[in-house]
Motif scaffolding. Sequence first.
Motif, PDB file in Angstrom:
ATOM      1  N   GLN A 130       0.829  -1.204   0.000  1.00 56.26           N
ATOM      2  CA  GLN A 130       0.000   0.000   0.000  1.00 56.26           C
ATOM      3  C   GLN A 130       0.870   1.263   0.000  1.00 56.26           C
ATOM      4  N   ILE A 131       1.868   1.298   0.858  1.00 57.94           N
ATOM      5  CA  ILE A 131       2.760   2.467   0.928  1.00 57.94           C
ATOM      6  C   ILE A 131       3.469   2.672  -0.411  1.00 57.94           C
ATOM      7  N   LEU A 132       3.995   1.594  -0.971  1.00 58.05           N
ATOM      8  CA  LEU A 132       4.757   1.705  -2.221  1.00 58.05           C
ATOM      9  C   LEU A 132       3.860   2.005  -3.416  1.00 58.05           C
ATOM     10  N   THR A 133       2.625   1.514  -3.405  1.00 54.97           N
ATOM     11  CA  THR A 133       1.688   1.843  -4.487  1.00 54.97           C
ATOM     12  C   THR A 133       1.450   3.343  -4.531  1.00 54.97           C
ATOM     13  N   GLU A 134       1.246   3.931  -3.359  1.00 53.75           N
ATOM     14  CA  GLU A 134       1.056   5.387  -3.292  1.00 53.75           C
ATOM     15  C   GLU A 134       2.330   6.121  -3.698  1.00 53.75           C
ATOM     16  N   LEU A 135       3.475   5.612  -3.283  1.00 53.17           N
ATOM     17  CA  LEU A 135       4.754   6.235  -3.620  1.00 53.17           C
ATOM     18  C   LEU A 135       4.992   6.196  -5.127  1.00 53.17           C
ATOM     19  N   VAL A 136       4.694   5.062  -5.753  1.00 52.00           N
ATOM     20  CA  VAL A 136       4.838   4.944  -7.206  1.00 52.00           C
ATOM     21  C   VAL A 136       3.885   5.904  -7.907  1.00 52.00           C
ATOM     22  N   THR A 142      10.122   2.716 -20.546  1.00 51.55           N
ATOM     23  CA  THR A 142      11.143   3.306 -21.412  1.00 51.55           C
ATOM     24  C   THR A 142      12.294   2.321 -21.551  1.00 51.55           C
ATOM     25  N   THR A 143      13.206   2.600 -22.480  1.00 51.08           N
ATOM     26  CA  THR A 143      14.370   1.733 -22.665  1.00 51.08           C
ATOM     27  C   THR A 143      15.234   1.712 -21.417  1.00 51.08           C
ATOM     28  N   GLY A 144      15.405   2.853 -20.773  1.00 52.48           N
ATOM     29  CA  GLY A 144      16.188   2.913 -19.547  1.00 52.48           C
ATOM     30  C   GLY A 144      15.603   2.052 -18.449  1.00 52.48           C
ATOM     31  N   GLU A 145      14.291   2.029 -18.359  1.00 50.60           N
ATOM     32  CA  GLU A 145      13.638   1.203 -17.348  1.00 50.60           C
ATOM     33  C   GLU A 145      13.830  -0.277 -17.637  1.00 50.60           C
ATOM     34  N   GLU A 146      13.929  -0.635 -18.906  1.00 47.46           N
ATOM     35  CA  GLU A 146      14.141  -2.042 -19.259  1.00 47.46           C
ATOM     36  C   GLU A 146      15.396  -2.566 -18.578  1.00 47.46           C
ATOM     37  N   LYS A 147      16.458  -1.763 -18.584  1.00 45.79           N
ATOM     38  CA  LYS A 147      17.709  -2.184 -17.942  1.00 45.79           C
ATOM     39  C   LYS A 147      17.546  -2.263 -16.429  1.00 45.79           C
ATOM     40  N   GLN A 148      16.815  -1.317 -15.852  1.00 48.99           N
ATOM     41  CA  GLN A 148      16.665  -1.281 -14.400  1.00 48.99           C
ATOM     42  C   GLN A 148      15.711  -2.347 -13.878  1.00 48.99           C
ATOM     43  N   LEU A 149      14.716  -2.696 -14.673  1.00 48.12           N
ATOM     44  CA  LEU A 149      13.669  -3.604 -14.187  1.00 48.12           C
ATOM     45  C   LEU A 149      13.752  -5.015 -14.764  1.00 48.12           C
ATOM     46  N   GLY A 150      14.657  -5.246 -15.703  1.00 52.18           N
ATOM     47  CA  GLY A 150      14.731  -6.542 -16.377  1.00 52.18           C
ATOM     48  C   GLY A 150      14.931  -7.709 -15.432  1.00 52.18           C
ATOM     49  N   LEU A 151      15.891  -7.583 -14.523  1.00 54.05           N
ATOM     50  CA  LEU A 151      16.148  -8.686 -13.595  1.00 54.05           C
ATOM     51  C   LEU A 151      15.051  -8.838 -12.558  1.00 54.05           C
ATOM     52  N   HIS A 189       7.956   8.698 -12.527  1.00 51.61           N
ATOM     53  CA  HIS A 189       9.188   8.607 -13.314  1.00 51.61           C
ATOM     54  C   HIS A 189      10.374   8.097 -12.503  1.00 51.61           C
ATOM     55  N   GLU A 190      10.077   7.378 -11.431  1.00 57.09           N
ATOM     56  CA  GLU A 190      11.127   6.839 -10.571  1.00 57.09           C
ATOM     57  C   GLU A 190      11.015   5.314 -10.525  1.00 57.09           C
ATOM     58  N   PRO A 191      11.738   4.609 -11.427  1.00 55.71           N
ATOM     59  CA  PRO A 191      11.592   3.149 -11.510  1.00 55.71           C
ATOM     60  C   PRO A 191      12.041   2.398 -10.261  1.00 55.71           C
ATOM     61  N   ARG A 192      12.896   2.984  -9.445  1.00 52.97           N
ATOM     62  CA  ARG A 192      13.346   2.243  -8.259  1.00 52.97           C
ATOM     63  C   ARG A 192      12.199   2.009  -7.282  1.00 52.97           C
ATOM     64  N   TYR A 193      11.210   2.912  -7.274  1.00 55.23           N
ATOM     65  CA  TYR A 193      10.055   2.687  -6.399  1.00 55.23           C
ATOM     66  C   TYR A 193       9.187   1.557  -6.951  1.00 55.23           C
ATOM     67  N   ARG A 194       9.071   1.486  -8.267  1.00 50.23           N
ATOM     68  CA  ARG A 194       8.315   0.360  -8.853  1.00 50.23           C
ATOM     69  C   ARG A 194       9.027  -0.948  -8.571  1.00 50.23           C
ATOM     70  N   LYS A 195      10.354  -0.931  -8.615  1.00 49.50           N
ATOM     71  CA  LYS A 195      11.127  -2.132  -8.316  1.00 49.50           C
ATOM     72  C   LYS A 195      10.848  -2.585  -6.881  1.00 49.50           C
ATOM     73  N   LEU A 196      10.838  -1.650  -5.951  1.00 47.31           N
ATOM     74  CA  LEU A 196      10.533  -1.979  -4.556  1.00 47.31           C
ATOM     75  C   LEU A 196       9.105  -2.491  -4.403  1.00 47.31           C
ATOM     76  N   LEU A 197       8.181  -1.911  -5.160  1.00 42.27           N
ATOM     77  CA  LEU A 197       6.797  -2.376  -5.119  1.00 42.27           C
ATOM     78  C   LEU A 197       6.710  -3.829  -5.583  1.00 42.27           C
ATOM     79  N   VAL A 198       7.408  -4.143  -6.649  1.00 43.74           N
ATOM     80  CA  VAL A 198       7.418  -5.522  -7.145  1.00 43.74           C
ATOM     81  C   VAL A 198       8.009  -6.453  -6.091  1.00 43.74           C
ATOM     82  N   GLU A 199       9.090  -6.029  -5.454  1.00 47.96           N
ATOM     83  CA  GLU A 199       9.698  -6.852  -4.411  1.00 47.96           C
ATOM     84  C   GLU A 199       8.738  -7.066  -3.236  1.00 47.96           C
ATOM     85  N   ALA A 200       7.937  -6.050  -2.930  1.00 54.37           N
ATOM     86  CA  ALA A 200       6.938  -6.197  -1.864  1.00 54.37           C
ATOM     87  C   ALA A 200       5.881  -7.227  -2.263  1.00 54.37           C
TER      88      ALA A 200
END
Length: 181
Positions: free
Chosen positions: A66-72, A120-129, A77-88
């Motif tokens: 819930q916290i990370l969904t709101e943060l995203v 975006t292409t940049g996010e592909e590199k950050q979120l691929g793994l 435009h901040e993929p690291r928060y989406r990455k944390l949301l996925v990890e949650a």
Amino acid sequence: NQPQMEEIRRQLLEKAVLMCEAMLSQESQQPEVRRRTADASLRLGRIRSLLGQDERADQSAQNAVQILTELVSDNLHEPRYRKLLVEAYLSQGDFLARRGQYSRAAETCRVAITKCEPRTTGEEKQLGLTRAQANHKLGLLLRTLGRYGEAEACLRSAIGLCEAAPSDSPETLRQLAASSA
């Protein structure tokens, strides 16, 4: 002596619960404070799981989601928060699977996969793994459910995402090891 160690471990974990709960009492609209609060909630979930408090562990993961969904939502435009949301979501799936709720855990992994689709292409590199890890966990859950064709497709997707990831990054190696655990 094993019984004494278990009691000491339990006491340490209960102290860690109190520390995490204290962190959860912080309220702020600052993104970094909200991220730390979500991290504390996930840590609390892992600790509660170790203490055998599976339902409470799941509640902690739901709180982090819930916290990370709101943060995203507030920081699109901040993929690291989406990455944390996925990890949650993946942690929540782990807690559900430990309780034998494999179908719900698989659905949680499916949600995680949709949350880490790159924009975006940049996010592909950050979120691929992260996507590889989510596909890997979903594949294992589907195999447990006897849905072998779907499991194979997810596991092949995970392999493809790992192969496409830049291999010179220490983060790459750490995430590959985590997805195999």
